[in-house]
Design an enzyme around this catalytic site. Structure first.
Site, PDB file in Angstrom:
ATOM      1  N   ASP A  67      12.604   4.584  -1.942  1.00 12.37           N
ATOM      2  CA  ASP A  67      13.690   3.658  -2.278  1.00 12.37           C
ATOM      3  C   ASP A  67      13.255   2.671  -3.357  1.00 12.37           C
ATOM      4  O   ASP A  67      12.260   1.962  -3.210  1.00 12.37           O
ATOM      5  CB  ASP A  67      14.115   2.872  -1.025  1.00 12.37           C
ATOM      6  CG  ASP A  67      14.678   3.786   0.053  1.00 12.37           C
ATOM      7  OD1 ASP A  67      15.572   4.589  -0.259  1.00 12.37           O
ATOM      8  OD2 ASP A  67      14.220   3.690   1.209  1.00 12.37           O
ATOM      9  N   ASP A  96       7.766   0.204  -6.251  1.00  9.36           N
ATOM     10  CA  ASP A  96       8.565  -0.850  -6.893  1.00  9.36           C
ATOM     11  C   ASP A  96       8.430  -2.202  -6.223  1.00  9.36           C
ATOM     12  O   ASP A  96       9.048  -3.170  -6.685  1.00  9.36           O
ATOM     13  CB  ASP A  96      10.051  -0.450  -6.873  1.00  9.36           C
ATOM     14  CG  ASP A  96      10.617  -0.471  -5.466  1.00  9.36           C
ATOM     15  OD1 ASP A  96      11.538  -1.259  -5.206  1.00  9.36           O
ATOM     16  OD2 ASP A  96      10.140   0.298  -4.618  1.00  9.36           O
ATOM     17  N   ASP A 101       6.486   6.038  -3.712  1.00  9.95           N
ATOM     18  CA  ASP A 101       7.445   5.412  -2.812  1.00  9.95           C
ATOM     19  C   ASP A 101       8.798   6.087  -3.064  1.00  9.95           C
ATOM     20  O   ASP A 101       8.976   6.782  -4.076  1.00  9.95           O
ATOM     21  CB  ASP A 101       7.512   3.919  -3.120  1.00  9.95           C
ATOM     22  CG  ASP A 101       8.660   3.225  -2.426  1.00  9.95           C
ATOM     23  OD1 ASP A 101       8.751   3.322  -1.186  1.00  9.95           O
ATOM     24  OD2 ASP A 101       9.485   2.613  -3.124  1.00  9.95           O
TER      25      ASP A 101
END
Length: 226
Positions: free
Chosen positions: A9, A168, A7
């Site tokens: 961001d 995250d 991922d």
């Protein structure tokens, strides 16, 4: 071959301030009050329209398109002005180079960002050409739909149990599990370790120098193969 998908961001780059700025622009364009920081950042990882829709609720769903376009226009303007320099998290670059140097690993990206945002990030941090497959909100449904991971596996020929998603948020973990892949959460982003575990993470790490061991445990690598 193994496939490791990142991922962006909250996982590779710390973009919270630029995301908050874009959200503020969107809410201002719609004449709506900006939610609190924690609530606003809880939607990071979703595609932009999905993120705004979740934040405004059903009463203002009709304003989502306007808000999303205001956000995108702000991003284009700021990048053209040389702004929005989201930093890599400590150890991210080293992890990418280290894993990419392995002869049995392919690297990918799966993100709610638009492709132009990913291209900006890769150019900014001199990471162009490091990722063999890049999946974005331009061509896939929003996370946690598994399409991004399925596309990445299809493009590389990787099997689900030889594929690891690093992210995250619970959206990343749910996406990976829905695609039959393995999921490693990082605790420095936008969702807590408890949320990551609850969404099906096979492991959660607290810093990038733990990533090799976490991937090894998921994939069954021995110490000799690291």
């Amino acid at each position: 071959m193994y496939l490791v998908i990142f991922d962006c961001d909250g996982t590779l780059i710390d973009s919270q301030e630029t995301i908050l700025h874009g959200l503020e622009v969107g809410f201002a364009a719609a004449g709506l009050p900006m939610p609190g920081r924690k609530e606003a950042l809880s939607i990071v990882g979703l595609s932009l329209e999905q993120a705004f829709a979740r934040l405004v609720g059903p009463d203002h769903r009709g304003k989502v398109g306007m808000m999303s376009e205001a956000y995108r226009a702000s991003k284009r303007s700021r990048r053209a002005a040389g702004l929005d320099h989201d930093p890599l998290y400590p150890g991210a670059r080293e992890a990418i180079l280290r894993l990419g140097a392995r002869g049995d690993v392919l690297l990918g990206i799966a993100t709610g960002k638009a492709r132009r945002g990913v291209d900006h990030m890769l150019k900014l941090h001199d990471l162009e050409g490091r990722f063999i497959t890049i999946q974005t909100a331009d061509t896939s449904p929003s996370k946690p739909h598994p399409d991004m991971v399925l596309r990445a596996m299809g493009e590389t020929g990787a099997e689900p149990l030889r594929t690891v998603m690093i992210g995250d948020t619970s959206f990343d973990m749910e996406m990976a599990r829905a695609a039959g892949a393995l999921a490693v959460g990082v605790s420095w982003g936008y969702h807590t370790a408890d949320l990551l575990h609850g969404a099906g993470a096979h492991a959660v790490i607290d810093q990038f120098d733990e990533i090799d061991g976490a991937i090894a445990r998921c994939l069954g690598w021995t110490l000799e193969t690291l």
